[in-house]
Motif scaffolding. Structure first.
Motif, PDB file in Angstrom:
ATOM      1  N   LEU A 272       0.861  -1.182   0.000  1.00 35.75           N
ATOM      2  CA  LEU A 272       0.000   0.000   0.000  1.00 35.75           C
ATOM      3  C   LEU A 272       0.895   1.230   0.000  1.00 35.75           C
ATOM      4  O   LEU A 272       1.598   1.488   0.982  1.00 35.75           O
ATOM      5  N   ALA A 273       0.879   1.989  -1.095  1.00 39.78           N
ATOM      6  CA  ALA A 273       1.771   3.142  -1.246  1.00 39.78           C
ATOM      7  C   ALA A 273       0.974   4.438  -1.180  1.00 39.78           C
ATOM      8  O   ALA A 273      -0.022   4.597  -1.900  1.00 39.78           O
ATOM      9  N   ASP A 274       1.396   5.354  -0.334  1.00 37.43           N
ATOM     10  CA  ASP A 274       0.721   6.647  -0.208  1.00 37.43           C
ATOM     11  C   ASP A 274       1.696   7.604   0.464  1.00 37.43           C
ATOM     12  O   ASP A 274       2.632   7.173   1.124  1.00 37.43           O
ATOM     13  N   TYR A 275       1.468   8.908   0.281  1.00 34.69           N
ATOM     14  CA  TYR A 275       2.382   9.847   0.956  1.00 34.69           C
ATOM     15  C   TYR A 275       1.849  10.345   2.286  1.00 34.69           C
ATOM     16  O   TYR A 275       2.521  11.120   2.966  1.00 34.69           O
ATOM     17  N   ASP A 276       0.658   9.906   2.671  1.00 37.33           N
ATOM     18  CA  ASP A 276       0.034  10.409   3.898  1.00 37.33           C
ATOM     19  C   ASP A 276       0.190   9.373   5.019  1.00 37.33           C
ATOM     20  O   ASP A 276      -0.483   8.326   5.006  1.00 37.33           O
ATOM     21  N   PRO A 277       1.089   9.643   6.000  1.00 38.79           N
ATOM     22  CA  PRO A 277       1.343   8.627   7.029  1.00 38.79           C
ATOM     23  C   PRO A 277       0.112   8.342   7.892  1.00 38.79           C
ATOM     24  O   PRO A 277      -0.074   7.223   8.363  1.00 38.79           O
ATOM     25  N   GLU A 278      -0.745   9.370   8.075  1.00 37.53           N
ATOM     26  CA  GLU A 278      -1.943   9.130   8.900  1.00 37.53           C
ATOM     27  C   GLU A 278      -2.884   8.159   8.212  1.00 37.53           C
ATOM     28  O   GLU A 278      -3.463   7.271   8.838  1.00 37.53           O
ATOM     29  N   LEU A 279      -3.036   8.314   6.889  1.00 36.64           N
ATOM     30  CA  LEU A 279      -3.908   7.384   6.159  1.00 36.64           C
ATOM     31  C   LEU A 279      -3.321   5.975   6.151  1.00 36.64           C
ATOM     32  O   LEU A 279      -4.050   4.993   6.286  1.00 36.64           O
ATOM     33  N   LEU A 280      -2.001   5.877   6.030  1.00 33.69           N
ATOM     34  CA  LEU A 280      -1.387   4.538   6.047  1.00 33.69           C
ATOM     35  C   LEU A 280      -1.582   3.886   7.422  1.00 33.69           C
ATOM     36  O   LEU A 280      -1.824   2.676   7.522  1.00 33.69           O
ATOM     37  N   GLY A 281      -1.509   4.702   8.486  1.00 31.98           N
ATOM     38  CA  GLY A 281      -1.793   4.182   9.836  1.00 31.98           C
ATOM     39  C   GLY A 281      -3.247   3.728   9.941  1.00 31.98           C
ATOM     40  O   GLY A 281      -3.542   2.654  10.486  1.00 31.98           O
TER      41      GLY A 281
ATOM     42  N   VAL B  58       3.115  -1.421   4.128  1.00 31.02           N
ATOM     43  CA  VAL B  58       2.798  -0.033   3.774  1.00 31.02           C
ATOM     44  C   VAL B  58       4.082   0.700   3.413  1.00 31.02           C
ATOM     45  O   VAL B  58       5.136   0.451   4.001  1.00 31.02           O
ATOM     46  N   LYS B  59       3.981   1.576   2.432  1.00 33.22           N
ATOM     47  CA  LYS B  59       5.166   2.299   1.942  1.00 33.22           C
ATOM     48  C   LYS B  59       4.815   3.766   1.788  1.00 33.22           C
ATOM     49  O   LYS B  59       3.837   4.099   1.116  1.00 33.22           O
ATOM     50  N   ARG B  60       5.619   4.627   2.426  1.00 31.12           N
ATOM     51  CA  ARG B  60       5.373   6.053   2.295  1.00 31.12           C
ATOM     52  C   ARG B  60       6.148   6.567   1.089  1.00 31.12           C
ATOM     53  O   ARG B  60       7.375   6.459   1.033  1.00 31.12           O
ATOM     54  N   VAL B  61       5.408   7.095   0.118  1.00 39.20           N
ATOM     55  CA  VAL B  61       6.059   7.491  -1.119  1.00 39.20           C
ATOM     56  C   VAL B  61       5.295   8.650  -1.757  1.00 39.20           C
ATOM     57  O   VAL B  61       4.069   8.710  -1.670  1.00 39.20           O
ATOM     58  N   ASP B  62       6.030   9.600  -2.336  1.00 38.29           N
ATOM     59  CA  ASP B  62       5.397  10.686  -3.074  1.00 38.29           C
ATOM     60  C   ASP B  62       5.353  10.290  -4.553  1.00 38.29           C
ATOM     61  O   ASP B  62       6.383  10.249  -5.226  1.00 38.29           O
ATOM     62  N   LEU B  63       4.163  10.007  -5.027  1.00 40.37           N
ATOM     63  CA  LEU B  63       4.018   9.508  -6.407  1.00 40.37           C
ATOM     64  C   LEU B  63       4.326  10.583  -7.442  1.00 40.37           C
ATOM     65  O   LEU B  63       4.608  10.265  -8.596  1.00 40.37           O
ATOM     66  N   ASN B  64       4.257  11.845  -7.045  1.00 38.40           N
ATOM     67  CA  ASN B  64       4.617  12.889  -8.005  1.00 38.40           C
ATOM     68  C   ASN B  64       6.114  12.819  -8.302  1.00 38.40           C
ATOM     69  O   ASN B  64       6.529  12.921  -9.449  1.00 38.40           O
ATOM     70  N   GLU B  65       6.892  12.588  -7.235  1.00 39.95           N
ATOM     71  CA  GLU B  65       8.336  12.457  -7.444  1.00 39.95           C
ATOM     72  C   GLU B  65       8.670  11.148  -8.148  1.00 39.95           C
ATOM     73  O   GLU B  65       9.540  11.080  -8.985  1.00 39.95           O
ATOM     74  N   ASN B  66       7.962  10.097  -7.752  1.00 44.14           N
ATOM     75  CA  ASN B  66       8.274   8.770  -8.278  1.00 44.14           C
ATOM     76  C   ASN B  66       6.995   8.034  -8.672  1.00 44.14           C
ATOM     77  O   ASN B  66       6.350   7.399  -7.840  1.00 44.14           O
ATOM     78  N   PRO B  67       6.613   8.102  -9.949  1.00 45.70           N
ATOM     79  CA  PRO B  67       5.368   7.443 -10.367  1.00 45.70           C
ATOM     80  C   PRO B  67       5.490   5.920 -10.442  1.00 45.70           C
ATOM     81  O   PRO B  67       4.472   5.238 -10.623  1.00 45.70           O
ATOM     82  N   ALA B  68       6.712   5.386 -10.295  1.00 43.65           N
ATOM     83  CA  ALA B  68       6.906   3.931 -10.404  1.00 43.65           C
ATOM     84  C   ALA B  68       7.653   3.423  -9.172  1.00 43.65           C
ATOM     85  O   ALA B  68       8.780   2.937  -9.272  1.00 43.65           O
ATOM     86  N   PRO B  69       7.040   3.512  -7.979  1.00 42.96           N
ATOM     87  CA  PRO B  69       7.792   3.262  -6.741  1.00 42.96           C
ATOM     88  C   PRO B  69       8.116   1.789  -6.490  1.00 42.96           C
ATOM     89  O   PRO B  69       8.768   1.489  -5.500  1.00 42.96           O
ATOM     90  N   TRP B  70       7.669   0.899  -7.377  1.00 49.14           N
ATOM     91  CA  TRP B  70       7.974  -0.523  -7.167  1.00 49.14           C
ATOM     92  C   TRP B  70       9.451  -0.820  -7.421  1.00 49.14           C
ATOM     93  O   TRP B  70       9.965  -1.841  -6.966  1.00 49.14           O
ATOM     94  N   GLY B  71      10.151   0.025  -8.163  1.00 48.55           N
ATOM     95  CA  GLY B  71      11.592  -0.156  -8.382  1.00 48.55           C
ATOM     96  C   GLY B  71      11.916  -1.474  -9.072  1.00 48.55           C
ATOM     97  O   GLY B  71      11.228  -1.892 -10.004  1.00 48.55           O
ATOM     98  N   GLU B  72      12.956  -2.130  -8.553  1.00 47.83           N
ATOM     99  CA  GLU B  72      13.412  -3.370  -9.190  1.00 47.83           C
ATOM    100  C   GLU B  72      12.519  -4.560  -8.869  1.00 47.83           C
ATOM    101  O   GLU B  72      12.503  -5.551  -9.578  1.00 47.83           O
ATOM    102  N   THR B  73      11.794  -4.477  -7.749  1.00 46.04           N
ATOM    103  CA  THR B  73      10.922  -5.595  -7.344  1.00 46.04           C
ATOM    104  C   THR B  73       9.583  -5.444  -8.049  1.00 46.04           C
ATOM    105  O   THR B  73       8.682  -4.788  -7.548  1.00 46.04           O
TER     106      THR B  73
END
Ligand code: SAM
Length: 279
Positions: free
Chosen positions: A65-74, A107-122
């Protein structure tokens, strides 16, 4: 742009009943022969998309679950623990049992604007999202789709706002309010100028140009008396968005809002789902 967990909770049952079942079944069939597919949920918020999708998928699943909002991830971890029949915390998130499914959640905290493909190598087996892509710009869609195609990943996205909205009973300001609301939707939402109700068509065409096979289907909210609490919040949100445009007199907004908050209001708000498989 921030969203409250209460708003996401309120819309969750309507989101789940509105999504197109045929596309959900096709996404499930695509993953059927995987032992434990990894599903990467972008803009996951409080985890609604997992709760609306997982019971149609494989017995064993892993979700990120990737989102930049830590409260929502909690909130996602809290809501998922309550939703599951059994829940166990892990270093990365949770292990859940629900109706015979075993679901590992990270859960993964990530800014999708900076990184639209946060899955990386995995690389995951499926990239998914709900109620996200109407916030993004055409430029962001280009970046995202290019990254998706480079990794040859399938996409299943639901509940992206399209241009339809019908309120009943009708009010003389409906057309004016809808036009102003859509104008506001086209403003910056953290990803450049938002593609708003044009986003889903643009994304489908972009993926086709990259060799993807795509299928679009409607997933409109059909809101009636039983959904009154959601209708009220929706109308408040529309009125606030229209105020931002400064294009509709306050007395017109007030009159429209009073009518829309009244019992007996119904509305259909258009959304689209998209399933896209790489060639
Ligand atoms: C309308 S909510 C949808 C949440 C969830 N998918 C659902 O269906 O309930 C949009 C989500 O996108 C997230 N979001 C918005 N901009 C983001 C960004 N730049 N990076 C990561 N997440 C973002 C918000 O925090 C929010 O959780």
């Amino acid at each position: 742009m921030s969203f409250s967990a209460e708003w996401l909770r309120l819309r969750e049952p309507v989101d789940h009943r509105s999504r197109d079942k045929t596309l959900l079944e096709k996404a499930a069939a695509y993953l059927a022969n995987k032992d434990e597919p990894v599903i990467y949920d972008l803009g996951a918020g409080a985890g609604s998309n997992l709760r609306g999708t997982a019971l149609s998928l494989n017995t064993r699943q892993r979700w990120v679950l990737a989102d930049y909002d830590p409260e929502l991830l909690g909130a996602a971890l809290d809501f998922l623990s309550t939703w599951a029949d059994k829940s166990r915390p892990t270093a990365a998130g949770l292990e859940l049992e629900k109706s015979g499914k075993l679901i590992r959640v990270e859960v993964k905290r990530v800014d999708l604007n900076e990184n639209p493909a946060p899955w990386g190598e995995t690389k995951p087996d499926l990239v998914t999202s709900a109620a996200l892509f109407d916030l993004v710009s055409e430029h962001w869609i280009d970046r995202f789709c290019t990254a998706l195609a480079k990794d040859k990943l399938p996409l299943y996205t639901t509940l992206v706002h399209d241009e339809t909205a019908e309120w009943s009973p009708s009010h003389s300001a409906d057309a004016q309010m809808t036009a102003a609301f859509e104008r506001d939707f086209g403003k910056e939402k953290g990803f450049g100028p938002s593609a708003g109700n044009k986003a889903i068509g643009y994304m489908a065409r972009k993926l086709q140009s990259l060799g993807y096979e795509t299928a679009l289907a409607g997933s409109p909210w059909q809101l009636e008396e039983n959904d009154h609490a959601l209708i009220e919040q929706l109308a408040d949100g529309w009125a606030n968005a229209v105020r931002e445009t400064k294009s509709v007199p306050e007395e017109v907004i007030q009159s429209w809002l009073a009518a829309r908050r009244a019992r007996g209001t119904a509305c259909v708000v258009g959304h689209k789902d998209l399933l896209a498989f790489p060639a």
